[in-house]
Motif scaffolding. Structure first.
Motif, PDB file in Angstrom:
ATOM      1  N   TYR A  77       0.829  -1.206   0.000  1.00 23.22           N
ATOM      2  CA  TYR A  77       0.000   0.000   0.000  1.00 23.22           C
ATOM      3  C   TYR A  77       0.864   1.257   0.000  1.00 23.22           C
ATOM      4  O   TYR A  77       1.797   1.402   0.802  1.00 23.22           O
ATOM      5  CB  TYR A  77      -0.922  -0.010   1.219  1.00 23.22           C
ATOM      6  CG  TYR A  77      -1.728   1.242   1.416  1.00 23.22           C
ATOM      7  CD1 TYR A  77      -2.464   1.816   0.376  1.00 23.22           C
ATOM      8  CD2 TYR A  77      -1.773   1.859   2.667  1.00 23.22           C
ATOM      9  CE1 TYR A  77      -3.207   2.966   0.572  1.00 23.22           C
ATOM     10  CE2 TYR A  77      -2.529   3.015   2.875  1.00 23.22           C
ATOM     11  CZ  TYR A  77      -3.238   3.565   1.827  1.00 23.22           C
ATOM     12  OH  TYR A  77      -3.976   4.715   2.023  1.00 23.22           O
ATOM     13  N   GLY A  79       0.328   4.110   1.077  1.00 19.54           N
ATOM     14  CA  GLY A  79       0.283   4.849   2.326  1.00 19.54           C
ATOM     15  C   GLY A  79       1.300   4.398   3.347  1.00 19.54           C
ATOM     16  O   GLY A  79       1.547   5.098   4.337  1.00 19.54           O
ATOM     17  N   HIS A  84       6.303   7.449  -1.419  1.00 24.03           N
ATOM     18  CA  HIS A  84       5.112   7.607  -2.256  1.00 24.03           C
ATOM     19  C   HIS A  84       5.164   6.702  -3.493  1.00 24.03           C
ATOM     20  O   HIS A  84       5.020   7.146  -4.627  1.00 24.03           O
ATOM     21  CB  HIS A  84       4.949   9.071  -2.667  1.00 24.03           C
ATOM     22  CG  HIS A  84       3.606   9.377  -3.290  1.00 24.03           C
ATOM     23  ND1 HIS A  84       2.411   9.136  -2.659  1.00 24.03           N
ATOM     24  CD2 HIS A  84       3.286   9.905  -4.503  1.00 24.03           C
ATOM     25  CE1 HIS A  84       1.411   9.493  -3.454  1.00 24.03           C
ATOM     26  NE2 HIS A  84       1.923   9.974  -4.575  1.00 24.03           N
ATOM     27  N   GLU A  92      -8.453   5.757  -3.426  1.00 28.22           N
ATOM     28  CA  GLU A  92      -7.325   6.439  -2.788  1.00 28.22           C
ATOM     29  C   GLU A  92      -7.010   7.767  -3.471  1.00 28.22           C
ATOM     30  O   GLU A  92      -6.669   8.753  -2.825  1.00 28.22           O
ATOM     31  CB  GLU A  92      -6.095   5.534  -2.825  1.00 28.22           C
ATOM     32  CG  GLU A  92      -4.825   6.156  -2.273  1.00 28.22           C
ATOM     33  CD  GLU A  92      -4.917   6.440  -0.778  1.00 28.22           C
ATOM     34  OE1 GLU A  92      -4.427   7.505  -0.354  1.00 28.22           O
ATOM     35  OE2 GLU A  92      -5.484   5.608  -0.047  1.00 28.22           O
ATOM     36  N   TYR A 311      -3.995  12.278  -3.165  1.00 25.56           N
ATOM     37  CA  TYR A 311      -3.969  10.962  -2.521  1.00 25.56           C
ATOM     38  C   TYR A 311      -4.522  11.107  -1.102  1.00 25.56           C
ATOM     39  O   TYR A 311      -4.042  11.928  -0.319  1.00 25.56           O
ATOM     40  CB  TYR A 311      -2.548  10.409  -2.483  1.00 25.56           C
ATOM     41  CG  TYR A 311      -2.064   9.924  -3.824  1.00 25.56           C
ATOM     42  CD1 TYR A 311      -2.026   8.564  -4.125  1.00 25.56           C
ATOM     43  CD2 TYR A 311      -1.636  10.819  -4.800  1.00 25.56           C
ATOM     44  CE1 TYR A 311      -1.571   8.107  -5.357  1.00 25.56           C
ATOM     45  CE2 TYR A 311      -1.197  10.380  -6.036  1.00 25.56           C
ATOM     46  CZ  TYR A 311      -1.164   9.025  -6.308  1.00 25.56           C
ATOM     47  OH  TYR A 311      -0.720   8.586  -7.533  1.00 25.56           O
ATOM     48  N   TYR A 313      -4.431   9.381   1.667  1.00 23.53           N
ATOM     49  CA  TYR A 313      -3.595   9.192   2.856  1.00 23.53           C
ATOM     50  C   TYR A 313      -2.741  10.436   3.119  1.00 23.53           C
ATOM     51  O   TYR A 313      -2.453  10.778   4.274  1.00 23.53           O
ATOM     52  CB  TYR A 313      -2.728   7.930   2.722  1.00 23.53           C
ATOM     53  CG  TYR A 313      -1.405   8.094   2.018  1.00 23.53           C
ATOM     54  CD1 TYR A 313      -0.235   8.358   2.729  1.00 23.53           C
ATOM     55  CD2 TYR A 313      -1.307   7.967   0.630  1.00 23.53           C
ATOM     56  CE1 TYR A 313       0.986   8.502   2.088  1.00 23.53           C
ATOM     57  CE2 TYR A 313      -0.092   8.102  -0.018  1.00 23.53           C
ATOM     58  CZ  TYR A 313       1.056   8.368   0.713  1.00 23.53           C
ATOM     59  OH  TYR A 313       2.262   8.507   0.069  1.00 23.53           O
ATOM     60  N   LYS A 317      -2.901  13.433   6.219  1.00 24.51           N
ATOM     61  CA  LYS A 317      -1.707  13.894   6.937  1.00 24.51           C
ATOM     62  C   LYS A 317      -1.605  15.415   6.929  1.00 24.51           C
ATOM     63  O   LYS A 317      -1.171  16.031   7.922  1.00 24.51           O
ATOM     64  CB  LYS A 317      -0.452  13.265   6.325  1.00 24.51           C
ATOM     65  CG  LYS A 317      -0.315  11.773   6.622  1.00 24.51           C
ATOM     66  CD  LYS A 317       1.020  11.232   6.149  1.00 24.51           C
ATOM     67  CE  LYS A 317       1.197   9.763   6.545  1.00 24.51           C
ATOM     68  NZ  LYS A 317       2.527   9.240   6.214  1.00 24.51           N
TER      69      LYS A 317
END
Length: 341
Positions: A77, A79, A84, A92, A311, A313, A317
């Motif tokens: 994944y 994430g 990256h 996603e 993205y 994820y 953040k």
């Protein structure tokens, strides 16, 4: 052309002359590349030197990976990646509101060793890939990546000639670039009429070299109409990205595109050709203009900021304050025709 002058088809340019020892042969191809870049921002290229065995190899590598159970794919994944790269499940990556893109992907970056100074300095997007433990996956993916990246170097020389620059102008600008190869899988979709596929967007980098095995790609013309760009046997699709639009102060256009109405299973392989992360991109002297429409920006910062807004994820953040957009980051969809609609 329509009555308004908007394009209604995508031209095919045979680039065999770019491999010629004769400058006039290379210049002849460059003129065609320049015409397509200025008037449409999209073209097909035939006459390249990427072998059929490499194309079949990357297709098989993708099929082998995407056939894995979801838990195996999620072992990679994106994430969980420090740089990256990796598996991108459906939902996603979000370009627009509404139903998420009906696709999954595996993102592969330019292989930069962990002890490279740029990686040690924590430069976003750069570092080693986390390769799946699928037989022959890495060798097939890397062989294809190398061949298409070399094709990108050749194309950049053609674009340099099209801009009346020495053809080696851009040669040293991509030593360790954040150039990504994406393996994208669109499953068979029983609701294809309602599936947007990839939302309308421009590509962040200098240009993109795309291989696809089925229709679905559409390109926006000046009137905001969507023009089909189906696969052409033996040819790649090439489109201008944000950074070449900046370099030429809009003379080359980063044309918006999307993928939709995908009723059959589809695989596509875009390689996004970028310059090195810290390369400052600004209008070339011949295109410098006083309006200030195109401010200088670092190519890596632009790519990273777009990822941070796309993205999920990374979006989370940013929302938590764990990451921040680079200074001067632009929003998504601010280049090309999308910026005018």
């Amino acid at each position: 052309m329509t009555q308004s002058g908007a394009f209604t088809s995508i031209p095919v340019v045979n680039i065999q002359g770019l491999y010629s020892d004769k400058l006039e042969d290379r210049q002849a191809v460059a003129r065609e590349l320049g015409d397509a870049a200025r008037n449409i921002g999209f073209l097909y290229i035939a006459g390249h030197q990427v072998g059929d065995d490499l194309i079949e190899g990357v297709r098989q590598a993708a099929k082998d990976f995407f056939a894995l159970p979801m838990d195996r794919k999620m072992d990679y994944y994106i994430g969980q990646s420090a740089t990256h790269k990796g598996y991108v499940p459906e939902g996603e990556e979000v370009y627009s509101k509404g139903r998420p893109d009906h696709k999954e992907a595996f993102d592969i970056g330019y292989e930069v060793p962990a002890d490279n100074p740029l990686v040690l300095a924590g430069t976003p997007l750069l570092g080693p890939n986390d390769w799946p433990t699928v037989p022959h996956f890495r060798e097939r993916a890397e062989a294809y990546y190398r061949a298409v990246f070399d094709l990108g170097r050749t194309l950049f020389r053609g674009f340099a000639l099209a801009l009346d620059l020495p053809e080696n102008t851009f040669d040293d600008m991509a030593k360790y670039p954040p150039s990504k190869l994406r393996m994208i899988h669109y499953p068979y979709d029983t609701e294809a009429e309602d599936a947007p596929g990839i939302g309308a967007h421009t590509d962040y980098e200098c240009f993109t070299i795309l291989l696809a095995n089925a229709p679905g790609l559409e390109v926006m013309n000046e009137d905001g109409d969507w023009i089909d760009a189906p696969p052409v046997p033996g040819a790649f699709v090439v489109n201008i990205g944000d950074m070449l639009e900046v370099m030429t102060a809009g003379a080359f256009i980063a044309t918006a595109h999307r993928v939709r109405k995908v009723s059959e299973e589809r695989y596509s392989f875009p390689l996004f050709y970028a310059c090195d992360y810290h390369t400052e991109i600004k209008p070339l002297p011949a295109f410098d203009q006083s309006s200030g429409s195109y401010e200088a920006l670092r190519i890596g910062d632009h790519m990273w900021s777009q990822a941070l807004q796309t993205y999920q994820y990374l979006v989370r953040k940013v929302e938590k304050g764990e990451l921040a957009l680079p200074q001067g980051a632009r929003g998504t969809s601010t280049f090309g025709h999308l910026n005018k609609k």
